[in-house]
Each structure stands twice: as C-alpha cells, then as structure tokens.
Design a protein around this motif. Structure first.
Motif, PDB file in Angstrom:
ATOM      1  N   ARG A  74       0.829  -1.197   0.000  1.00  0.00           N
ATOM      2  CA  ARG A  74       0.000   0.000   0.000  1.00  0.00           C
ATOM      3  C   ARG A  74       0.872   1.258   0.000  1.00  0.00           C
ATOM      4  O   ARG A  74       0.561   2.249  -0.666  1.00  0.00           O
ATOM      5  CB  ARG A  74      -0.928  -0.012   1.220  1.00  0.00           C
ATOM      6  CG  ARG A  74      -1.887   1.163   1.274  1.00  0.00           C
ATOM      7  CD  ARG A  74      -2.752   1.225   0.038  1.00  0.00           C
ATOM      8  NE  ARG A  74      -3.553   2.431   0.000  1.00  0.00           N
ATOM      9  CZ  ARG A  74      -4.087   2.941  -1.094  1.00  0.00           C
ATOM     10  NH1 ARG A  74      -3.915   2.341  -2.256  1.00  0.00           N
ATOM     11  NH2 ARG A  74      -4.791   4.040  -1.052  1.00  0.00           N
ATOM     12  N   GLU A  77       2.008   1.946  -3.413  1.00  0.00           N
ATOM     13  CA  GLU A  77       0.925   2.515  -4.220  1.00  0.00           C
ATOM     14  C   GLU A  77       0.766   4.004  -3.918  1.00  0.00           C
ATOM     15  O   GLU A  77       0.595   4.826  -4.831  1.00  0.00           O
ATOM     16  CB  GLU A  77      -0.393   1.788  -3.916  1.00  0.00           C
ATOM     17  CG  GLU A  77      -0.449   0.358  -4.416  1.00  0.00           C
ATOM     18  CD  GLU A  77      -1.721  -0.340  -3.960  1.00  0.00           C
ATOM     19  OE1 GLU A  77      -2.606   0.333  -3.403  1.00  0.00           O
ATOM     20  OE2 GLU A  77      -1.822  -1.568  -4.150  1.00  0.00           O
ATOM     21  N   LEU A  78       0.823   4.358  -2.637  1.00  0.00           N
ATOM     22  CA  LEU A  78       0.672   5.755  -2.250  1.00  0.00           C
ATOM     23  C   LEU A  78       1.812   6.606  -2.801  1.00  0.00           C
ATOM     24  O   LEU A  78       1.609   7.766  -3.182  1.00  0.00           O
ATOM     25  CB  LEU A  78       0.629   5.881  -0.720  1.00  0.00           C
ATOM     26  CG  LEU A  78      -0.619   5.352  -0.019  1.00  0.00           C
ATOM     27  CD1 LEU A  78      -0.497   5.527   1.484  1.00  0.00           C
ATOM     28  CD2 LEU A  78      -1.878   6.040  -0.528  1.00  0.00           C
ATOM     29  N   LYS A  79       3.004   6.026  -2.828  1.00  0.00           N
ATOM     30  CA  LYS A  79       4.144   6.766  -3.366  1.00  0.00           C
ATOM     31  C   LYS A  79       3.922   7.097  -4.840  1.00  0.00           C
ATOM     32  O   LYS A  79       4.244   8.201  -5.300  1.00  0.00           O
ATOM     33  CB  LYS A  79       5.426   5.949  -3.198  1.00  0.00           C
ATOM     34  CG  LYS A  79       6.691   6.723  -3.532  1.00  0.00           C
ATOM     35  CD  LYS A  79       7.927   5.930  -3.190  1.00  0.00           C
ATOM     36  CE  LYS A  79       9.189   6.747  -3.479  1.00  0.00           C
ATOM     37  NZ  LYS A  79      10.421   6.009  -3.131  1.00  0.00           N
ATOM     38  N   SER A  82       1.227   9.753  -5.114  1.00  0.00           N
ATOM     39  CA  SER A  82       1.628  11.060  -4.590  1.00  0.00           C
ATOM     40  C   SER A  82       2.046  12.023  -5.697  1.00  0.00           C
ATOM     41  O   SER A  82       1.970  13.248  -5.530  1.00  0.00           O
ATOM     42  CB  SER A  82       2.774  10.911  -3.587  1.00  0.00           C
ATOM     43  OG  SER A  82       3.958  10.443  -4.233  1.00  0.00           O
ATOM     44  N   VAL A  97      -4.546  14.185   0.332  1.00  0.00           N
ATOM     45  CA  VAL A  97      -3.798  13.227   1.162  1.00  0.00           C
ATOM     46  C   VAL A  97      -4.752  12.472   2.086  1.00  0.00           C
ATOM     47  O   VAL A  97      -4.626  11.249   2.279  1.00  0.00           O
ATOM     48  CB  VAL A  97      -2.709  13.951   1.981  1.00  0.00           C
ATOM     49  CG1 VAL A  97      -2.079  12.992   3.000  1.00  0.00           C
ATOM     50  CG2 VAL A  97      -1.628  14.498   1.055  1.00  0.00           C
ATOM     51  N   LEU A 100      -6.407   9.786   0.185  1.00  0.00           N
ATOM     52  CA  LEU A 100      -5.522   8.625   0.000  1.00  0.00           C
ATOM     53  C   LEU A 100      -5.473   7.787   1.272  1.00  0.00           C
ATOM     54  O   LEU A 100      -5.478   6.553   1.222  1.00  0.00           O
ATOM     55  CB  LEU A 100      -4.109   9.083  -0.372  1.00  0.00           C
ATOM     56  CG  LEU A 100      -3.910   9.658  -1.771  1.00  0.00           C
ATOM     57  CD1 LEU A 100      -2.450  10.073  -1.964  1.00  0.00           C
ATOM     58  CD2 LEU A 100      -4.302   8.648  -2.841  1.00  0.00           C
ATOM     59  N   LEU A 101      -5.434   8.464   2.424  1.00  0.00           N
ATOM     60  CA  LEU A 101      -5.401   7.742   3.700  1.00  0.00           C
ATOM     61  C   LEU A 101      -6.685   6.945   3.904  1.00  0.00           C
ATOM     62  O   LEU A 101      -6.648   5.793   4.360  1.00  0.00           O
ATOM     63  CB  LEU A 101      -5.201   8.738   4.843  1.00  0.00           C
ATOM     64  CG  LEU A 101      -4.952   8.156   6.244  1.00  0.00           C
ATOM     65  CD1 LEU A 101      -3.736   7.244   6.240  1.00  0.00           C
ATOM     66  CD2 LEU A 101      -4.786   9.285   7.260  1.00  0.00           C
ATOM     67  N   GLN A 103      -8.507   5.619   1.677  1.00  0.00           N
ATOM     68  CA  GLN A 103      -8.466   4.433   0.814  1.00  0.00           C
ATOM     69  C   GLN A 103      -7.817   3.248   1.507  1.00  0.00           C
ATOM     70  O   GLN A 103      -8.130   2.086   1.211  1.00  0.00           O
ATOM     71  CB  GLN A 103      -7.701   4.752  -0.478  1.00  0.00           C
ATOM     72  CG  GLN A 103      -8.442   5.665  -1.436  1.00  0.00           C
ATOM     73  CD  GLN A 103      -7.614   5.960  -2.682  1.00  0.00           C
ATOM     74  OE1 GLN A 103      -6.774   5.163  -3.098  1.00  0.00           O
ATOM     75  NE2 GLN A 103      -7.833   7.121  -3.279  1.00  0.00           N
ATOM     76  N   CYS A 104      -6.894   3.515   2.431  1.00  0.00           N
ATOM     77  CA  CYS A 104      -6.222   2.431   3.167  1.00  0.00           C
ATOM     78  C   CYS A 104      -7.196   1.648   4.038  1.00  0.00           C
ATOM     79  O   CYS A 104      -6.925   0.504   4.418  1.00  0.00           O
ATOM     80  CB  CYS A 104      -5.108   3.002   4.051  1.00  0.00           C
ATOM     81  SG  CYS A 104      -3.757   3.766   3.153  1.00  0.00           S
ATOM     82  N   GLN A 144       4.836   8.636   6.402  1.00  0.00           N
ATOM     83  CA  GLN A 144       4.464   8.776   4.996  1.00  0.00           C
ATOM     84  C   GLN A 144       3.477   9.921   4.792  1.00  0.00           C
ATOM     85  O   GLN A 144       3.582  10.676   3.813  1.00  0.00           O
ATOM     86  CB  GLN A 144       3.866   7.480   4.469  1.00  0.00           C
ATOM     87  CG  GLN A 144       3.614   7.538   2.952  1.00  0.00           C
ATOM     88  CD  GLN A 144       3.385   6.186   2.345  1.00  0.00           C
ATOM     89  OE1 GLN A 144       2.860   5.284   2.983  1.00  0.00           O
ATOM     90  NE2 GLN A 144       3.765   6.031   1.078  1.00  0.00           N
ATOM     91  N   LEU A 148       3.798  13.197   2.435  1.00  0.00           N
ATOM     92  CA  LEU A 148       2.805  13.566   1.427  1.00  0.00           C
ATOM     93  C   LEU A 148       2.287  14.992   1.637  1.00  0.00           C
ATOM     94  O   LEU A 148       2.063  15.726   0.680  1.00  0.00           O
ATOM     95  CB  LEU A 148       1.638  12.574   1.453  1.00  0.00           C
ATOM     96  CG  LEU A 148       1.940  11.141   1.014  1.00  0.00           C
ATOM     97  CD1 LEU A 148       0.717  10.247   1.204  1.00  0.00           C
ATOM     98  CD2 LEU A 148       2.390  11.098  -0.444  1.00  0.00           C
TER      99      LEU A 148
END
Length: 217
Positions: A74, A77-79, A82, A97, A100-101, A103-104, A144, A148
C-alpha cells in the motif's frame, strides 16, 4: 534467445517468503483467521513444511508479517499516487492526502488487519506480536503522511494528534462499512472531516505541550 542466469539462494528465499505472505493474505480474506492455519498457508503457497517454519516459526509471526506485507504494498501505491497530488495548493493537497489515507481503510489491508485485531483479543500468542507490529505501522503511516503533506504542514505542532484523531475516525468508519452498506454516508463523514481538519490541526497546535529541553550538567 538470451540465457537467464540461475536464481541465487537469496532470491529463492525471497520468492518463498513472498509466496507464503501472499497465501496468508489470500487465506485471511477468503476463510478468516480461525481457518487460516500454517498448514493451509503452506498448501496455498505450495512450499514444504520446512520452508514455512524457516521463515515463520509461529502462526502469529506469519499473519502479522502478512499485514506488514500488505502495508508495504500500500505504501508503494501511495508513493506512486503522490505524484498526482496538487502542488502549490495547501488546502487541496491536504484534502487529497486525507482521501488517500481513507483508501487504506476501505480495501484488503483493513479487512486483514481487522481479522487479526479481533483474534488478538483472546489469542495470547498473537496479541503481543500484533501490538508491536501495529506500533511500527502507525509510525510508518505518520511518516508517509507527513511526507505527502510536505512543508510547512508536516512541521506543524499538533499534527500527530490531528492524525491520531483522523486514524480513529477512519478505523471506526471502516468497521461500520463491514456490516452496513452505507458507503455514501461514510463518504460524507470523510468529506466533513476534511473540512474540519484545518480547525482540528490549529486546535491541536495550540494545546500540544512541547517537551522541555534537557539541561546539560
């Protein structure tokens, strides 16, 4: 046609470990914690008993490593994602951001983590291993997210408290979604939180106590 170099012993070990972790994740999702036994994981990964025990001597170590394995995927994927974050627009970037969080907590990673949390309540072997792993995972998530967010937000006093509140909200929302099909309602709650986040961060910044400097004698 070029001849491929034979795999090294380390490469074979890494491939076996990856196969075991993938099998553990697959089993947790399909049949849950109780039926995800070392034997079941060994069968799915198609490896020997010796290979399984070499990498993971206990079920607890295997399944906690599976969560860490998912978290790493994960994070990668976030990287990648970003690079799509808005630049030069702090408010929009912060909201992106937080999206995106969120989504985790709405996919495989959270499902597996929840399985282990539930099991750890009554499993004396799993609980201490999972506690250590979750502490490390929290630190990685915070690092992370700070990255971001970027400066100056990443250096704001109180950011850790604001992120703690964010994680607790998202964990609770994600748990509700497991039993109740209320995606629209939860998405609206996350939208509300994104709007509130600057105020929460500002409040946390004014109430966070900075550690006193240690005086040298």
């Amino acid at each position: 046609m070029p001849v491929r170099a034979p795999r090294t012993q380390q490469q074979r070990r890494d491939e076996t470990r990856r196969a075991l972790l993938d099998a553990a994740v697959e089993s947790l999702i399909e049949v849950g914690f109780a039926r995800t036994t070392p034997l079941e994981v060994q069968r799915r990964a198609d490896v020997s008993r010796g290979a399984l025990l070499h990498h993971f001597p206990s079920k607890a170590e295997l399944l906690v490593a599976a969560v860490d394995h998912l978290a790493e995927m994960r994070a990668k994927e976030l990287k990648v994602l970003s690079s799509q974050l808005p630049a030069g627009k702090p408010r929009e970037r912060t909201e992106a951001v937080l999206d995106l969080l969120w989504q985790c907590f709405s996919g495989t990673f959270f499902q597996v983590a929840m399985e282990l949390r539930t099991a750890a309540r009554t499993d004396d072997e799993l609980r201490p291993v999972l506690i250590v792993a979750e502490k490390q995972l929290r630190e990685r998530i915070f690092a992370q997210v700070r990255s971001l967010f970027g400066t100056p937000l990443a250096d704001t006093p109180g950011l850790e408290r604001a992120l703690d509140l964010t994680l607790q909200l998202m964990i609770g929302a994600a748990m509700s979604s497991v039993l109740h099909s209320e995606d629209r309602r939860l998405d609206l709650l996350i939208e509300d939180w994104k709007a509130l986040f600057p105020a929460v961060l500002a409040h946390a910044a004014t109430t966070t106590v900075k550690p006193k400097p240690v005086r040298k004698r």
